[in-house]
Design a protein around this motif. Structure first.
Motif, PDB file in Angstrom:
ATOM      1  N   LEU A 114      17.516 -16.773 -50.005  1.00 19.07           N
ATOM      2  CA  LEU A 114      16.949 -18.232 -50.378  1.00 19.07           C
ATOM      3  C   LEU A 114      16.614 -16.655 -52.179  1.00 19.07           C
ATOM      4  CD1 LEU A 114      14.669 -20.642 -49.400  1.00 19.07           C
ATOM      5  CD2 LEU A 114      17.256 -21.036 -49.970  1.00 19.07           C
ATOM      6  N   THR A 115      16.063 -15.807 -52.072  1.00 16.06           N
ATOM      7  CA  THR A 115      16.026 -14.915 -52.840  1.00 16.06           C
ATOM      8  C   THR A 115      17.290 -14.168 -53.290  1.00 16.06           C
ATOM      9  OG1 THR A 115      15.162 -12.963 -51.424  1.00 16.06           O
ATOM     10  CG2 THR A 115      13.356 -14.486 -52.170  1.00 16.06           C
ATOM     11  N   GLU A 116      18.084 -14.166 -52.400  1.00 14.43           N
ATOM     12  CA  GLU A 116      19.560 -13.888 -53.021  1.00 14.43           C
ATOM     13  C   GLU A 116      20.485 -14.274 -53.511  1.00 14.43           C
ATOM     14  OE1 GLU A 116      21.614 -12.635 -49.210  1.00 14.43           O
ATOM     15  OE2 GLU A 116      20.195 -10.735 -48.877  1.00 14.43           O
ATOM     16  N   LYS A 117      19.826 -15.814 -53.497  1.00 10.59           N
ATOM     17  CA  LYS A 117      20.486 -16.446 -54.099  1.00 10.59           C
ATOM     18  C   LYS A 117      20.195 -17.253 -55.446  1.00 10.59           C
ATOM     19  CE  LYS A 117      22.780 -19.042 -50.510  1.00 10.59           C
ATOM     20  NZ  LYS A 117      24.520 -19.114 -51.169  1.00 10.59           N
ATOM     21  N   GLY A 118      18.834 -16.200 -55.545  1.00 12.13           N
ATOM     22  CA  GLY A 118      18.114 -16.103 -56.528  1.00 12.13           C
ATOM     23  C   GLY A 118      16.793 -17.658 -57.495  1.00 12.13           C
ATOM     24  N   ILE A 119      15.598 -17.321 -55.995  1.00 13.67           N
ATOM     25  CA  ILE A 119      15.159 -18.104 -55.825  1.00 13.67           C
ATOM     26  C   ILE A 119      14.056 -16.855 -55.464  1.00 13.67           C
ATOM     27  CG2 ILE A 119      14.135 -20.515 -55.084  1.00 13.67           C
ATOM     28  CD1 ILE A 119      16.161 -21.616 -53.923  1.00 13.67           C
ATOM     29  N   ALA A 120      13.734 -16.340 -56.378  1.00 14.91           N
ATOM     30  CA  ALA A 120      12.959 -15.493 -55.839  1.00 14.91           C
ATOM     31  C   ALA A 120      11.419 -15.352 -56.207  1.00 14.91           C
ATOM     32  CB  ALA A 120      13.001 -13.962 -56.220  1.00 14.91           C
ATOM     33  N   PRO A 121      10.371 -15.296 -55.486  1.00 20.57           N
ATOM     34  CA  PRO A 121       8.797 -16.265 -56.172  1.00 20.57           C
ATOM     35  C   PRO A 121       8.327 -15.205 -56.887  1.00 20.57           C
ATOM     36  CG  PRO A 121       9.197 -15.576 -53.671  1.00 20.57           C
ATOM     37  CD  PRO A 121      10.245 -15.386 -54.124  1.00 20.57           C
ATOM     38  N   HIS A 122       7.649 -15.268 -58.156  1.00 14.62           N
ATOM     39  CA  HIS A 122       6.069 -14.511 -58.652  1.00 14.62           C
ATOM     40  C   HIS A 122       5.494 -15.248 -58.805  1.00 14.62           C
ATOM     41  CE1 HIS A 122       9.897 -12.635 -60.264  1.00 14.62           C
ATOM     42  NE2 HIS A 122      10.706 -13.494 -60.086  1.00 14.62           N
ATOM     43  N   ILE A 123       5.168 -16.979 -59.268  1.00 17.73           N
ATOM     44  CA  ILE A 123       4.034 -17.441 -58.552  1.00 17.73           C
ATOM     45  C   ILE A 123       3.822 -17.967 -57.331  1.00 17.73           C
ATOM     46  CG2 ILE A 123       2.705 -19.054 -59.553  1.00 17.73           C
ATOM     47  CD1 ILE A 123       3.842 -18.557 -62.504  1.00 17.73           C
ATOM     48  N   LEU A 124       2.783 -18.282 -56.483  1.00 20.74           N
ATOM     49  CA  LEU A 124       2.948 -18.767 -54.991  1.00 20.74           C
ATOM     50  C   LEU A 124       1.966 -19.302 -55.450  1.00 20.74           C
ATOM     51  CD1 LEU A 124       3.681 -15.609 -53.597  1.00 20.74           C
ATOM     52  CD2 LEU A 124       4.965 -18.309 -52.853  1.00 20.74           C
ATOM     53  N   PHE A 125       1.944 -20.307 -55.010  1.00 26.41           N
ATOM     54  CA  PHE A 125       0.948 -21.845 -54.745  1.00 26.41           C
ATOM     55  C   PHE A 125       0.062 -22.160 -53.499  1.00 26.41           C
ATOM     56  CE2 PHE A 125       3.690 -22.754 -58.753  1.00 26.41           C
ATOM     57  CZ  PHE A 125       3.446 -22.247 -59.749  1.00 26.41           C
ATOM     58  N   LEU A 126      -0.742 -21.879 -53.222  1.00 24.36           N
ATOM     59  CA  LEU A 126      -0.948 -21.946 -51.540  1.00 24.36           C
ATOM     60  C   LEU A 126      -2.145 -22.939 -51.632  1.00 24.36           C
ATOM     61  CD1 LEU A 126      -1.170 -20.836 -48.285  1.00 24.36           C
ATOM     62  CD2 LEU A 126      -3.169 -19.731 -49.961  1.00 24.36           C
ATOM     63  N   ASP A 127      -1.643 -24.671 -50.008  1.00 25.06           N
ATOM     64  CA  ASP A 127      -3.277 -25.069 -50.004  1.00 25.06           C
ATOM     65  C   ASP A 127      -3.124 -25.603 -48.445  1.00 25.06           C
ATOM     66  OD1 ASP A 127      -4.780 -27.452 -50.477  1.00 25.06           O
ATOM     67  OD2 ASP A 127      -3.937 -28.242 -52.231  1.00 25.06           O
ATOM     68  N   GLU A 128      -3.612 -25.777 -48.567  1.00 20.69           N
ATOM     69  CA  GLU A 128      -3.384 -27.083 -46.953  1.00 20.69           C
ATOM     70  C   GLU A 128      -3.883 -28.619 -47.149  1.00 20.69           C
ATOM     71  OE1 GLU A 128      -5.924 -22.842 -47.983  1.00 20.69           O
ATOM     72  OE2 GLU A 128      -6.521 -25.247 -48.359  1.00 20.69           O
TER      73      GLU A 128
END
Length: 545
Positions: A162-176
Motif C-alpha cells: 500500500l505504501t509503495e502505491k502511494g498510501i503512506a500514513p502521516h496521520i493515524l486515527f486510533l479507536d476501539e
C-alpha cells in the motif's frame, strides 16, 4: 431522422447512413456513417444470425471480479503462501482459501458452512476449478496456518504494498470497538464488558484499529472483552509502533489522533515519547474552559454538514504539561445533545415518578429500603446518576412501603448544559493553526466509518462470530480486516468518481455475466451483459476483464 443514401465513386456504389436536420430553417446533413457495398451489407446480415444468443444463466460479476483484481494488485495470495508452510498438494492453497472466505463473506456467505452454496451460485464457479468441496472443516484446517506471527507478517507485507502505491500514513486515527456474540462456552477473548450496542449481558470481543488519513487500516489488535480502552491503549500503541518500524517509517513525524476514552497521564506521555498527539479531554479535566464567553470564540470553518465550527484557543495544562488547547463549538451538536439529554432525562423522571406513586399506594406487596434503592439505581442510567438526586425514607406507620424523594441537581445540570456542543482538543503541535487542529481531530470519523463498514451485513461484516476458540476468532476478524483493506484500496483507486463504498459496491453489483448459447451452431460462451457509462468506467479502471 436517419436514412440510407447511396453514392457512386469511380463507378462503384457505396451506402451510407445519414442524418438530416434543419439548420437556420434549411435542411442540412449533420451526420453520416459509412456502411459498405450492397454485397457487404448482405454478408453482415447473414453473419448476424450467428450472433443471436439464448441466455442460459447469469451471475453477479462486478463485485467478485473487483475483489479478485484488488487481491492481485496487493499480491494477497502470494503473500499468504509465502508466510505459510503448507505442503503442495492438489487443490487450493492457503491464500486461495482465505481469499475465497473474504469474497464469500463480502457477498453474503456469513459462515464457513455457507461457502459451498454461495460458490456454486457465484461467478467464481466459472473461473476457479478444484477437486474438493468447500466444507467448514476445510476452511478451519487452513485457519491453523494463520497464527499471530503469521497474521502480522501478512499485514506488514500488505501495508508495504500500500505504501509503495502511494498510501503512506502521516496521520493515524486510533479507536476501539467491540462485538457481542452468542458464545456461551469460550476461552479468554469473549468476556462480559461495556458493550457499544448495550448488550452488556452478553459476551463480547474487542478490537483496536488504526487507520490512515486515506481511511486505510494499518493496524488492528483483538483483545479480551472485559479490558478497558485506557488499559489496553499501551498495547495498541506498541503494536502500531512495531508496524510502522517494520515498514521502515520514522514515528517522530507521525501524528496520532484518539479520543478521551484513552486518556491517562501515562498514555499521553507514552504517545509523546514516540510521536505527536491530537486528542480530546474530558470536560471535567478542563472545566474552566467551558465557561468561556461565546464572544471569545472565532469562526474556524464550515463542515461537510454545513455546520459552522467555532473555536477558542489557549494554552492549558493537562496531564502534567502545557498543551495548545482549542475548545470547539458546534451549535448543531449543541441542539442535538440538548434534545437527547432532555428526552432521556424525561424518560427517567417518568419512571421514578411511577415508582414514587406505587410506593405511596398501600396496595400490593410490602417493600424494604434496599429493594427500592436497587430499583432506583436500575432506572437511573450510569451517566445520569450525578444529575438525579434521591432519598429513600423509612417505612411510615400504617404503611408497608418506604417513601421516596427525587430531585434534579441543578448545579450538575447547568455544567452539563455548558458542555453541550463543545469539544476540548489538545495537541503538542503548537505551530498548527486552530482550523487544522480542529479538522484533524474531527477526522477521527474515518476510523468510526471503518467500524460501520465492519458492522454492515452487505459489505464485510464481523458479526455474527460463529467461532468458539480464540485462535479462530482472531483469524476470522483478521480476514474481515483484509476485506476492508480491499474495499478501502478499491475506493482509493476510484476516488475521482466520488462514490461512497456502498454506492461503489452497488454499481459493481450491476455488472453481470451471462452464459449464452448461439442459436446456430450450439456453441456456449460467456458474455458481459450491457453496462451503463459508470459501470463501464469501473470495468476499465479496475481491470475487470
Amino acid at each position: 431522422m436517419v436514412s440510407l443514401k447511396k453514392k457512386k465513386i469511380k463507378g462503384n456504389t457505396y451506402w451510407y447512413a445519414v442524418k438530416m436536420a434543419r439548420v437556420n430553417g434549411k435542411p442540412k446533413q449533420v451526420w453520416q456513417k459509412y456502411i459498405g457495398t450492397a454485397e457487404k451489407i448482405v454478408e453482415l446480415k447473414e453473419a448476424s444470425k450467428d450472433l443471436l444468443h439464448i441466455k442460459l444463466k447469469s451471475f453477479q460479476y462486478g463485485r467478485t471480479a473487483a475483489l479478485l483484481s484488488i487481491s492481485d494488485e496487493l499480491n494477497f495470495i502470494d503473500i499468504v503462501n509465502k508466510h505459510t508452510n503448507k505442503k503442495k498438494i492438489e487443490g487450493l492453497t492457503v491464500g486461495e482459501y482465505l481469499l475465497l472466505n473474504i469474497i464469500g463473506r463480502c457477498d453474503g456467505a456469513l459462515s464457513e458452512n455457507a461457502m459451498q452454496k454461495w460458490f456454486d451460485k457465484s461467478a467464481l464457479n466459472l473461473l476457479w476449478k478444484f477437486p474438493h468441496k468447500l466444507t467448514c472443516q476445510n476452511f478451519l484446517n487452513h485457519y491453523k496456518y494463520i497464527d499471530h506471527e503469521t497474521r502480522n507478517k501478512i499485514e506488514d507485507d500488505i501495508c508495504r504494498v500500500l505504501t509503495e502505491k502511494g498510501i503512506a500514513p502521516h496521520i493515524l486515527f486510533l479507536d476501539e470497538t467491540n462485538w457481542f456474540n452468542y458464545i456461551k462456552k469460550c476461552e479468554e477473548l469473549a468476556q462480559n464488558g461495556n458493550n457499544k450496542q448495550y448488550r452488556n449481558h452478553m459476551k463480547q470481543v474487542c478490537m483496536g484499529l488504526a487507520v490512515s488519513e486515506d481511511n486505510v487500516p494499518f493496524m488492528h489488535e483483538v483483545y479480551e472483552g472485559n479490558k478497558h480502552d485506557a488499559k489496553i491503549f499501551p498495547e495498541l500503541l506498541d503494536a502500531l509502533t512495531e508496524r510502522l518500524t517494520n515498514l521502515e517509517m520514522t514515528t517522530e513525524h507521525m501524528t496520532l489522533v484518539f479520543d478521551k476514552g484513552n486518556n491517562s497521564q501515562i498514555n499521553i506521555e507514552d504517545v509523546l515519547s514516540r510521536m505527536h498527539v491530537v486528542a480530546s479531554a474530558k470536560h471535567e479535566q478542563a472545566e474552566e474552559l467551558l465557561n468561556i464567553s461565546p464572544e471569545d470564540y472565532k469562526y474556524l470553518y464550515t463542515n461537510s454538514q454545513a455546520n459552522e465550527i467555532y473555536g477558542y484557543r489557549t494554552m492549558h495544562k493537562l496531564f502534567g504539561q502545557e498543551f495548545t488547547t482549542v475548545v470547539l463549538y458546534n451549535e448543531a451538536s449543541y441542539k442535538k445533545q440538548k434534545k437527547s439529554y432532555e428526552k432521556r432525562k424525561a424518560k427517567i423522571w417518568k419512571k421514578l415518578e411511577d415508582l414514587k406513586r406505587r410506593l405511596e399506594s398501600n396496595r400490593g406487596k410490602g417493600r424494604d429500603k434496599s429493594s427500592v434503592e436497587r430499583e432506583v439505581n436500575d432506572i437511573i442510567r450510569k451517566d445520569f446518576r450525578s444529575v438525579f438526586g434521591y432519598k429513600v425514607g423509612e417505612i411510615p406507620q400504617c404503611k408497608k412501603k418506604p417513601t421516596l424523594e427525587i430531585w434534579i441537581e441543578k448545579n450538575v445540570e447547568e455544567r452539563r448544559y455548558r458542555g453541550f456542543g463543545k469539544t476540548i482538543v489538545f495537541t503538542d503541535l503548537h505551530t498548527w493553526h486552530s482550523k487544522k487542529i480542529a479538522k484533524t481531530y474531527n477526522q477521527k470519523y474515518l476510523v468510526e466509518d471503518d467500524f460501520k463498514l465492519l458492522n454492515d451485513v452487505l459489505l464485510v461484516p464481523v458479526g455474527p462470530i460463529n467461532h468458539h476458540t480464540d485462535f479462530n476468532i482472531r483469524t476470522h476478524i483478521f480476514l474481515c480486516i483484509i476485506g476492508m483493506i480491499f474495499y478501502r484500496y478499491m475506493a482509493w483507486k476510484c476516488k475521482h468518481l466520488r462514490l461512497s463504498i456502498r454506492r461503489l459496491v452497488e454499481t459493481l453489483e450491476g455488472i453481470r455475466v451471462a452464459i449464452v448459447k448461439q442459436k446456430s451452431g450450439g456453441k456456449v460462451g460467456i458474455v458481459i451483459e450491457e453496462m451503463d457509462a459508470k459501470q463501464a468506467r469501473l470495468f476499465s479502471l479496475l481491470d475487470l476483464g
